[in-house]
Design a protein around this motif. Structure first.
Motif, mmCIF file in Angstrom:
data_model
loop_
_atom_site.group_PDB
_atom_site.id
_atom_site.type_symbol
_atom_site.label_atom_id
_atom_site.label_comp_id
_atom_site.label_asym_id
_atom_site.label_seq_id
_atom_site.Cartn_x
_atom_site.Cartn_y
_atom_site.Cartn_z
ATOM 1 N N PRO A 33 -12.885 -15.467 -11.259
ATOM 2 C CA PRO A 33 -14.330 -15.958 -11.621
ATOM 3 C C PRO A 33 -14.106 -17.516 -10.998
ATOM 4 C CG PRO A 33 -13.037 -16.486 -13.635
ATOM 5 C CD PRO A 33 -12.088 -16.046 -13.143
ATOM 6 N N VAL A 35 -17.312 -21.010 -9.981
ATOM 7 C CA VAL A 35 -19.202 -21.175 -10.291
ATOM 8 C C VAL A 35 -19.117 -21.952 -8.942
ATOM 9 C CG1 VAL A 35 -18.653 -21.247 -12.201
ATOM 10 C CG2 VAL A 35 -17.816 -23.314 -11.192
ATOM 11 N N VAL A 54 -22.592 -18.311 -10.516
ATOM 12 C CA VAL A 54 -21.352 -17.490 -10.886
ATOM 13 C C VAL A 54 -21.111 -16.316 -10.016
ATOM 14 C CG1 VAL A 54 -21.690 -19.137 -12.921
ATOM 15 C CG2 VAL A 54 -22.500 -16.019 -12.908
ATOM 16 N N GLY A 73 -21.723 -11.716 -6.545
ATOM 17 C CA GLY A 73 -22.294 -13.331 -7.946
ATOM 18 C C GLY A 73 -24.002 -12.912 -7.671
ATOM 19 N N SER A 169 -13.268 -22.094 -8.256
ATOM 20 C CA SER A 169 -12.647 -21.035 -8.649
ATOM 21 C C SER A 169 -11.667 -20.573 -9.120
ATOM 22 C CB SER A 169 -12.308 -20.172 -7.821
ATOM 23 O OG SER A 169 -11.983 -19.700 -6.317
#
Length: 172
Positions: A33, A35, A54, A73, A169
């Motif tokens: 993941p 941000v 995100v 995203g 990430s």
């Protein structure tokens, strides 16, 4: 929408193929993941505030120092109140998009890299609906699974929506 589904299916296939090699001594695939914070530039900064996003990114090592990267995203930029020229103001709707990026990353030294990505930005919501192209060059540092990147990104749909971004990430 078909492009989004296709990319998600491709990332899942890559994930399961990479999962088979996860026990290998040299890890060639990672996923994780992210941000990001985005700071609009140019005309886009006149109409929109700082954005946040995100998503999920993946990479596959190709040859020494060169890696194929991709991500999907969600980004959102809050709208500002803009003067309409007659003494009043107009509230701009939030700019929301689903960026799909594919590109290459090249390691300059063991932890420092440069990256260029291209793809599409699917605008959603009340602001500028439809699909536009994007380009995103950047530079970053990757240490173990943590990746921090500074980048410039531009979306092209009816106008240029550009911003500087900071992306963090963690890849497994």
């Amino acid at each position: 929408m078909k492009q989004t589904r296709l990319l998600v299916a491709l990332l899942l296939c890559i994930f399961f193929i990479g999962k088979q090699d996860a026990n290998a001594q040299l890890k060639r695939f990672s996923i994780g993941p992210y941000v990001e914070a985005a700071f609009p530039t140019g005309n886009f900064s006149d109409t929109h505030n700082t954005g946040f996003g995100v998503g999920l990114g993946a990479d596959i090592k190709l040859v020494a120092g060169l890696t194929a990267v991709g991500s999907v995203g969600y980004m959102r930029f809050g709208g500002k109140d803009v003067s309409n020229g007659t003494g009043g103001s107009i509230s701009m709707p939030a700019a929301q998009a689903i960026p799909i990026r594919l590109g290459l990353r090249y390691n300059l030294i063991s932890i420092l890299y440069v990256k260029v990505e291209g793809g599409t930005a699917q605008f959603v919501g009340d602001y500028n609906s439809g699909t536009g192209g994007l380009i995103a060059p950047g530079v970053g540092i990757r240490l173990l699974g943590l990746d921090v990147e500074a980048k410039y990104e531009a979306w092209f749909k009816n106008d240029t929506h550009s911003f500087f971004g900071l992306k963090a990430s963690y890849n497994f």
